[in-house]
Design a protein around this motif. Sequence first.
Motif, PDB file in Angstrom:
ATOM      1  N   MET A   1     -13.434 -12.685  -0.409  1.00 15.66           N
ATOM      2  CA  MET A   1     -12.978 -11.437   0.204  1.00 15.66           C
ATOM      3  C   MET A   1     -11.452 -11.280   0.102  1.00 15.66           C
ATOM      4  SD  MET A   1     -15.944 -10.564   1.338  1.00 15.66           S
ATOM      5  CE  MET A   1     -15.780  -9.238   2.531  1.00 15.66           C
ATOM      6  N   PHE A   2     -11.007 -10.031   0.151  1.00 12.47           N
ATOM      7  CA  PHE A   2      -9.570  -9.743   0.245  1.00 12.47           C
ATOM      8  C   PHE A   2      -9.244  -9.285   1.665  1.00 12.47           C
ATOM      9  CE2 PHE A   2     -10.446  -8.795  -4.269  1.00 12.47           C
ATOM     10  CZ  PHE A   2      -9.609  -9.738  -4.830  1.00 12.47           C
ATOM     11  N   ASN A   3      -8.129  -9.757   2.182  1.00 12.82           N
ATOM     12  CA  ASN A   3      -7.621  -9.214   3.447  1.00 12.82           C
ATOM     13  C   ASN A   3      -6.652  -8.084   3.108  1.00 12.82           C
ATOM     14  OD1 ASN A   3      -8.966 -11.183   5.008  1.00 12.82           O
ATOM     15  ND2 ASN A   3      -7.321 -12.645   4.548  1.00 12.82           N
ATOM     16  N   LEU A   4      -7.014  -6.873   3.454  1.00  7.77           N
ATOM     17  CA  LEU A   4      -6.154  -5.730   3.111  1.00  7.77           C
ATOM     18  C   LEU A   4      -5.261  -5.353   4.292  1.00  7.77           C
ATOM     19  CD1 LEU A   4      -8.697  -3.497   1.184  1.00  7.77           C
ATOM     20  CD2 LEU A   4      -7.042  -5.109   0.262  1.00  7.77           C
TER      21      LEU A   4
ATOM     22  N   ARG B   1     -11.058 -16.239   1.456  1.00 11.30           N
ATOM     23  CA  ARG B   1     -10.331 -15.002   1.725  1.00 11.30           C
ATOM     24  C   ARG B   1      -8.968 -15.066   1.041  1.00 11.30           C
ATOM     25  NH1 ARG B   1     -12.108 -11.546   5.571  1.00 11.30           N
ATOM     26  NH2 ARG B   1     -13.881 -12.262   6.809  1.00 11.30           N
TER      27      ARG B   1
ATOM     28  N   GLY C   1      -5.216 -12.772   0.044  1.00 10.71           N
ATOM     29  CA  GLY C   1      -4.374 -11.603   0.264  1.00 10.71           C
ATOM     30  C   GLY C   1      -4.497 -10.667  -0.936  1.00 10.71           C
TER      31      GLY C   1
ATOM     32  N   GLU D   1      -2.613 -13.364  -5.893  1.00 15.31           N
ATOM     33  CA  GLU D   1      -3.780 -13.682  -5.057  1.00 15.31           C
ATOM     34  C   GLU D   1      -5.045 -13.012  -5.597  1.00 15.31           C
ATOM     35  OE1 GLU D   1      -2.122 -14.213  -0.576  1.00 15.31           O
ATOM     36  OE2 GLU D   1      -1.500 -12.421  -1.665  1.00 15.31           O
TER      37      GLU D   1
ATOM     38  N   LYS E   1     -21.394 -13.637   7.924  1.00 14.99           N
ATOM     39  CA  LYS E   1     -20.167 -14.446   7.963  1.00 14.99           C
ATOM     40  C   LYS E   1     -20.288 -15.787   7.237  1.00 14.99           C
ATOM     41  CE  LYS E   1     -17.721 -12.424  11.839  1.00 14.99           C
ATOM     42  NZ  LYS E   1     -18.754 -11.981  12.811  1.00 14.99           N
TER      43      LYS E   1
END
Length: 167
Positions: free
Chosen positions: A164-167, A139, A141, A146, A133
Amino acid sequence: MLAARAFGVPMIVIVDVDENRLSVAKQLGAYGIVKVTTSLEDVGSEVEQIQKAVGSNIDVTFDCAGFNKTMSTALAATRCGGKVCFVGMGHVIMTVPLTPAAAREVDVVGVFRYKNTWPLCLEFLTNGKIDVKPLITHRFGFSQKEVEDAFETSARGSNAIKVMFNL
Ligand SMILES: *[C@@H]1O[C@H](CO)[C@@H](O)[C@H](O)[C@H]1NC(C)=O
């Protein structure tokens, strides 16, 4: 570094050109950090600094960058009979001083890190041996905009480590 720590390596020295990545490494338990340049002429003095930071012979070195300079540094810094693992693969033909390393019986090994590593990796994550973490710095979208911003952030480096991508 986190993986090496999970395997019980006591003294890990992290080498990078980026101050921020080094300070994160230090926070996450690096025994030492060494800031280096991108200039090939500095290899000799930087190898000395790296060896001094470890304080004893360096048994194993991982080059995760794959430049002429980083590979040369890895080969020169590792003790006689030690091991260098090339993780970063830059180009097909690399220019490195191989002969002095071979004369010191340094073993060179490669790794194809995408294969057969997942079960152990998942185990380390599940049982808390490794906490990734702190490596996640950004992060995003998943819209076109984005995604572009995310790649730009990642390419810029600086304070971005894992984007990172939030899917
Ligand atoms: C490595 O060094 C050689 C010889 O100086 C040079 O031709 C080559 O472009 C370098 N490769 C990289 C990836 O820097």
